[in-house]
Design a protein around this motif. Structure first.
Motif, PDB file in Angstrom:
ATOM      1  N   LEU A   1       0.853  -1.190   0.000  1.00 36.05           N
ATOM      2  CA  LEU A   1       0.000   0.000   0.000  1.00 36.05           C
ATOM      3  C   LEU A   1       0.883   1.232   0.000  1.00 36.05           C
ATOM      4  CD1 LEU A   1      -2.997   0.661   2.339  1.00 36.05           C
ATOM      5  CD2 LEU A   1      -1.138   2.294   2.167  1.00 36.05           C
ATOM      6  N   GLN A   2       0.598   2.156  -0.904  1.00 34.03           N
ATOM      7  CA  GLN A   2       1.335   3.409  -0.954  1.00 34.03           C
ATOM      8  C   GLN A   2       0.336   4.563  -1.003  1.00 34.03           C
ATOM      9  OE1 GLN A   2       5.037   3.148  -3.420  1.00 34.03           O
ATOM     10  NE2 GLN A   2       4.040   1.261  -4.110  1.00 34.03           N
ATOM     11  N   ARG A   3       0.450   5.436  -0.017  1.00 34.87           N
ATOM     12  CA  ARG A   3      -0.410   6.626  -0.003  1.00 34.87           C
ATOM     13  C   ARG A   3       0.078   7.544  -1.121  1.00 34.87           C
ATOM     14  NH1 ARG A   3      -0.274  10.334   5.247  1.00 34.87           N
ATOM     15  NH2 ARG A   3       1.483  11.198   4.116  1.00 34.87           N
ATOM     16  N   CYS A   4      -0.854   8.080  -1.903  1.00 34.20           N
ATOM     17  CA  CYS A   4      -0.431   8.882  -3.049  1.00 34.20           C
ATOM     18  C   CYS A   4      -1.217  10.182  -3.152  1.00 34.20           C
ATOM     19  CB  CYS A   4      -0.585   8.089  -4.342  1.00 34.20           C
ATOM     20  SG  CYS A   4      -2.288   7.768  -4.831  1.00 34.20           S
ATOM     21  N   LYS A   5      -0.603  11.131  -3.848  1.00 32.32           N
ATOM     22  CA  LYS A   5      -1.262  12.393  -4.188  1.00 32.32           C
ATOM     23  C   LYS A   5      -2.028  12.257  -5.496  1.00 32.32           C
ATOM     24  CE  LYS A   5       1.961  15.336  -1.745  1.00 32.32           C
ATOM     25  NZ  LYS A   5       2.890  16.463  -1.812  1.00 32.32           N
ATOM     26  N   ASN A   6      -1.552  11.374  -6.379  1.00 34.55           N
ATOM     27  CA  ASN A   6      -2.208  11.062  -7.647  1.00 34.55           C
ATOM     28  C   ASN A   6      -1.559   9.801  -8.192  1.00 34.55           C
ATOM     29  OD1 ASN A   6       0.181  11.817  -9.315  1.00 34.55           O
ATOM     30  ND2 ASN A   6      -0.301  13.835  -8.500  1.00 34.55           N
ATOM     31  N   ALA A   7      -2.264   9.106  -9.080  1.00 34.81           N
ATOM     32  CA  ALA A   7      -1.725   7.873  -9.646  1.00 34.81           C
ATOM     33  C   ALA A   7      -2.483   7.513 -10.910  1.00 34.81           C
ATOM     34  CB  ALA A   7      -1.842   6.731  -8.639  1.00 34.81           C
ATOM     35  N   SER A   8      -1.771   6.820 -11.802  1.00 32.89           N
ATOM     36  CA  SER A   8      -2.426   6.309 -13.006  1.00 32.89           C
ATOM     37  C   SER A   8      -1.696   5.072 -13.492  1.00 32.89           C
ATOM     38  CB  SER A   8      -2.462   7.363 -14.112  1.00 32.89           C
ATOM     39  OG  SER A   8      -1.156   7.648 -14.558  1.00 32.89           O
ATOM     40  N   VAL A   9      -2.389   4.268 -14.262  1.00 31.45           N
ATOM     41  CA  VAL A   9      -1.798   3.095 -14.896  1.00 31.45           C
ATOM     42  C   VAL A   9      -2.145   3.146 -16.380  1.00 31.45           C
ATOM     43  CG1 VAL A   9      -3.726   1.552 -14.331  1.00 31.45           C
ATOM     44  CG2 VAL A   9      -1.488   0.593 -14.798  1.00 31.45           C
ATOM     45  N   THR A  10      -1.133   2.867 -17.200  1.00 32.90           N
ATOM     46  CA  THR A  10      -1.273   2.928 -18.648  1.00 32.90           C
ATOM     47  C   THR A  10      -0.878   1.584 -19.245  1.00 32.90           C
ATOM     48  OG1 THR A  10      -0.683   5.269 -18.582  1.00 32.90           O
ATOM     49  CG2 THR A  10      -0.534   4.182 -20.720  1.00 32.90           C
ATOM     50  N   VAL A  11      -1.688   1.107 -20.196  1.00 34.12           N
ATOM     51  CA  VAL A  11      -1.406  -0.126 -20.922  1.00 34.12           C
ATOM     52  C   VAL A  11      -1.473   0.197 -22.408  1.00 34.12           C
ATOM     53  CG1 VAL A  11      -2.170  -2.485 -21.390  1.00 34.12           C
ATOM     54  CG2 VAL A  11      -2.396  -1.535 -19.077  1.00 34.12           C
TER      55      VAL A  11
END
Length: 145
Positions: free
Chosen positions: A5-15
């Motif tokens: 688990l990582q607390r984040c300010k923003n995140a995205s995943v690209t395929v």
């Protein structure tokens, strides 16, 4: 089952150049499923994640849950959490669940989190993914069931 688990300010995943999931603040969950995992482990970790107090309150203390902070979740399947590197230089993944078991369990885990009221974005199971995020803190915690 392991969840990094990582607390984040923003995140995205690209395929393949296409964004499959994106969130603002919340958690990035890298989810590893073991061959011995089942619904018991999924229930335990989804409850644990919902209740952890990892967001800062008005005093600057980690005292708020993801629910209280209004955060979202980006969940990414990650069989490499079960890498065994004790022998040689090439990791073994024999403890990781086979895809035919891991995929439905990962999907059930994501659904359990959605059932708790979370917005859950995801990567694509089994795909090569580019995961981008800003770790907040940084706060990174390994959870196991």
């Amino acid at each position: 089952m392991k969840v990094l688990l990582q607390r984040c300010k923003n995140a995205s995943v690209t395929v393949d150049g296409e964004v499959t999931g994106a969130i603002e603040h919340g958690y990035v969950l890298l989810v590893g499923i073991a061959a011995t995992d089942g619904e018991k482990e999924i229930n335990y970790l989804s409850d644990k994640i919902a209740g952890l107090r990892l967001f800062e309150d008005e005093s600057g203390k980690m005292n708020l849950s993801i629910v209280e902070s209004g955060g979202s979740i980006l969940s990414v399947s990650q069989f490499t959490l079960y890498a065994d590197t004790r022998k040689g230089r090439r990791p073994s993944f024999t403890d990781a669940a086979r895809p035919e078991l891991a995929k439905p369990l990962w999907e059930l885990f994501n659904q359990k989190l959605r059932d708790k009221g979370f917005v859950v974005e995801t990567g694509v199971f089994g795909a090569m993914m580019d995961v981008t995020f800003t770790n907040d803190g940084p706060v990174t915690i390994m959870l196991e069931a």
